[in-house]
Scaffold this active site. Structure first.
Site, PDB file in Angstrom:
ATOM      1  CG  ASP A  29      -2.157   0.723   0.960  1.00 35.87           C
ATOM      2  OD1 ASP A  29      -2.174   1.368  -0.062  1.00 35.87           O
ATOM      3  OD2 ASP A  29      -2.803   0.874   2.193  1.00 35.87           O
ATOM      4  CG  ASN A  39      -7.381  -2.411  -6.070  1.00 33.36           C
ATOM      5  OD1 ASN A  39      -6.561  -3.161  -5.956  1.00 33.36           O
ATOM      6  ND2 ASN A  39      -7.774  -1.649  -5.306  1.00 33.36           N
TER       7      ASN A  39
HETATM    8  C1  FPP Z   1      -1.696   0.050  -3.597  1.00 38.66           C
HETATM    9  O1  FPP Z   1      -1.244   1.523  -3.522  1.00 38.66           O
HETATM   10  C2  FPP Z   1      -1.031  -0.771  -4.830  1.00 38.66           C
HETATM   11  C3  FPP Z   1      -1.791  -1.330  -5.754  1.00 38.66           C
HETATM   12  C4  FPP Z   1      -3.216  -1.180  -6.015  1.00 38.66           C
HETATM   13  C5  FPP Z   1      -1.250  -2.046  -6.816  1.00 38.66           C
HETATM   14  C6  FPP Z   1       0.136  -2.643  -6.312  1.00 38.66           C
HETATM   15  C7  FPP Z   1       0.824  -3.380  -7.514  1.00 38.66           C
HETATM   16  C8  FPP Z   1       2.005  -3.541  -7.913  1.00 38.66           C
HETATM   17  C9  FPP Z   1       3.138  -3.076  -6.820  1.00 38.66           C
HETATM   18  C10 FPP Z   1       2.735  -4.321  -9.189  1.00 38.66           C
HETATM   19  C11 FPP Z   1       2.719  -5.785  -8.749  1.00 38.66           C
HETATM   20  C12 FPP Z   1       3.158  -6.302 -10.082  1.00 38.66           C
HETATM   21  C13 FPP Z   1       2.962  -7.622 -10.408  1.00 38.66           C
HETATM   22  C14 FPP Z   1       3.386  -8.285 -11.536  1.00 38.66           C
HETATM   23  C15 FPP Z   1       2.893  -8.836  -9.162  1.00 38.66           C
HETATM   24  P1  FPP Z   1      -2.199   2.437  -3.693  1.00 38.66           P
HETATM   25  O2  FPP Z   1      -2.602   2.812  -5.122  1.00 38.66           O
HETATM   26  O3  FPP Z   1      -3.413   2.265  -3.035  1.00 38.66           O
HETATM   27  O4  FPP Z   1      -1.600   3.773  -2.954  1.00 38.66           O
HETATM   28  P2  FPP Z   1      -2.293   4.900  -2.232  1.00 38.66           P
HETATM   29  O5  FPP Z   1      -3.122   4.215  -1.184  1.00 38.66           O
HETATM   30  O6  FPP Z   1      -1.264   5.526  -1.798  1.00 38.66           O
HETATM   31  O7  FPP Z   1      -3.240   5.604  -3.048  1.00 38.66           O
END
Ligand code: FPP
Length: 249
Positions: free
Chosen positions: A29, A77
């Site tokens: 996160d 998501n």
């Molecule tokens: C949460 O941060 C993150 C995600 C929803 C995406 C996570 C995906 C990756 C790191 C890529 C993984 C890749 C593979 C191929 C496995 P957020 O966007 O919710 O952050 P925020 O809470 O600060 O908005």
């Protein structure tokens, strides 16, 4: 010296190999907040998030941890802006294509869990290919939860079991915890011992609800793209100081 012994040499001396978690799960996160803090678009946070995940996978493998499960995309998501969802799907596909050779060389088994049929067809194809190419690899089991929801997983397990009862293949008395777990997406994967969540949020967010029954939870304020080997070391140190009782005294 076997490969495993060589790898274990890199375990920091204050960590005991016999007390390492066998399975680490991670809620990655804070990508968006990280990007905002750097004055960058959100998608750059996801890009950097991939690097952090690759580093964690390498670290788990080097230190002799048998399984890593990462929450890449939840069933909720899809509610994000269309461009961000599209970017994430393309990112997953690109990462798989780029990293497959190294995963094969490094003896990593990759597996995806979730409602995969609802993903873009090109991504589904890349997923099937990477799973087939790494099946049976022994160094670490790397599971990626994509279009995953814990409640949905439990409901689909109930439906599959109910269907077997209806067809006379199963008696209701035969439904045990083991049988139920065998109908989850994670059938055959041991439950996580340690859950790490970054960015300070104290929620499970519908992740591995059944499997997390006895997991130790470690929450850090660090944003996911900044979660590095030192941060993981700290998490493992905290884990090794916990007393796991599994309901006993
Ligand atoms: C949460 O941060 C993150 C995600 C929803 C995406 C996570 C995906 C990756 C790191 C890529 C993984 C890749 C593979 C191929 C496995 P957020 O966007 O919710 O952050 P925020 O809470 O600060 O908005």
């Amino acid at each position: 010296m076997t490969i495993q012994q060589t790898e274990l040499l890199y375990l920091p001396p204050d960590l005991k190999s016999e007390l390492l978690p066998k399975h680490v799960a991670v809620i990655m996160d804070g990508n968006g907040r990280w990007a905002k803090g750097q004055g960058l678009p959100r998608i750059m946070g996801h890009k950097r998030g991939v690097d952090a995940l690759k580093n964690l996978l390498r670290c788990c493998k080097d230190w002799g941890i048998q399984a890593l499960t990462a929450y890449a995309f939840s069933t909720e998501n899809w509610n994000r802006p269309h461009e961000e969802v599209e970017f994430l799907m393309t990112l997953f596909q690109g990462v798989l294509r780029q990293e497959l050779r190294e995963m094969v060389e490094e003896n990593v088994e990759i597996q995806f869990v979730g409602n995969l049929q609802a993903l873009p067809v090109a991504l589904q194809r890349e997923i099937s290919h990477s799973m087939a190419q790494t099946r049976g690899n022994q160094s670490i089991k790397f599971t990626v939860a994509t279009n995953y929801g814990g409640r949905q997983e439990i409901v689909q397990a109930c439906q599959a079991i109910a269907q077997k009862v209806k067809e006379g293949l199963l008696n209701p008395e035969e439904i045990s915890e083991e049988l139920f777990a065998g109908h989850l997406y994670t059938a055959g994967i041991a439950d996580p011992d340690l859950l790490i969540r970054t960015s300070g949020e104290m929620r499970l967010s519908n992740f591995l609800l059944w499997q997390m029954a006895y997991a130790e939870i470690y929450i850090t304020d660090t944003l996911w793209p900044d979660f590095d080997r030192n941060q993981f070391h700290q998490a493992l140190r905290a884990y090794q100081q916990r007393e796991r009782r599994f309901g006993g005294v």
